[in-house]
Design an enzyme around this catalytic site. Sequence first.
Site, short mmCIF file in Angstrom:
data_model
loop_
_atom_site.label_atom_id
_atom_site.label_comp_id
_atom_site.label_asym_id
_atom_site.label_seq_id
_atom_site.Cartn_x
_atom_site.Cartn_y
_atom_site.Cartn_z
N ASP A 54 0.85 -1.19 0.00
CA ASP A 54 0.00 0.00 0.00
C ASP A 54 0.89 1.24 0.00
O ASP A 54 2.00 1.22 0.54
CB ASP A 54 -0.88 0.04 1.26
CG ASP A 54 -1.91 -1.09 1.28
OD1 ASP A 54 -2.15 -1.70 0.23
OD2 ASP A 54 -2.46 -1.35 2.37
N ARG A 55 0.36 2.32 -0.54
CA ARG A 55 1.11 3.58 -0.62
C ARG A 55 1.74 3.98 0.72
O ARG A 55 2.90 4.33 0.81
CB ARG A 55 0.17 4.70 -1.09
CG ARG A 55 0.86 6.06 -1.20
CD ARG A 55 -0.14 7.19 -0.94
NE ARG A 55 -1.11 7.29 -2.00
CZ ARG A 55 -0.99 8.11 -3.06
NH1 ARG A 55 0.06 8.89 -3.15
NH2 ARG A 55 -1.92 8.14 -3.98
#
Length: 240
Positions: A54-55
């Site tokens: 995830d970012r």
Amino acid sequence: MKISDSVIYENDDFVVINKPSGLLSVPDREGKEVSLKTILIEKYGSIFTVHRLDRDTSGIIIFAKNEATHKHLSQQFEERKTEKIYCGLVLGSLSDKKGTIELPIAEHPVKKGTMVIHRNGKMSVTDYEVLEDFRSYSWVQFQIHTGRTHQIRLHMKEIGHPIACDELYGDNKPVLLSSLKKKFKLSKDAEEERPLLNRLALHALRLKLKDADGKEYNWEAALPKDLKAVLQQLRKINSK
């Protein structure tokens, strides 16, 4: 960002990176933002995605440099032959200090980009173990046996202990020293309190896998400064 500072290991077949929080692993649909993959393509010419983070999750991620390696590594991930260890700060104190969460995950029918626990979803398995209990928060290690989107985040939400600062599955509140320290005083020069942490408190710590020749690798991604600082403060407060 200077990518060479984040390289943990590389050879002719793959590159292992300690991804900073806030950077996309691969380009999103619009393709407007810089991603780790686009940075690597600029450096190496061609790069193949094996898995994603995830970012806002920091930590270890591997990219293949050729199609044969991509196929080999992707197969290992699909067949669950890799070992993936994460660590994260979760809200509250867990009654069971060790356990396994097995809950099926599916895409949210309405909210794009979010996931839900649903009986028709794909079975997902997360082992967890509390490493340190700070009462208001716990530092937890996770091993995921499946690689579903937002798996750890969703599983921890379901057992009532979401990852700290999680905007999708938690309270989206920053970790503040004033909420931990009873006699907290803001310094005279500061107009407002600066959060100790204001991003998803999740880090991909270790990755274990084999290359095409059967050689085993076991890498670890150092904790970023922000997570180290939070843990330092929590330990300091907890020792009193």
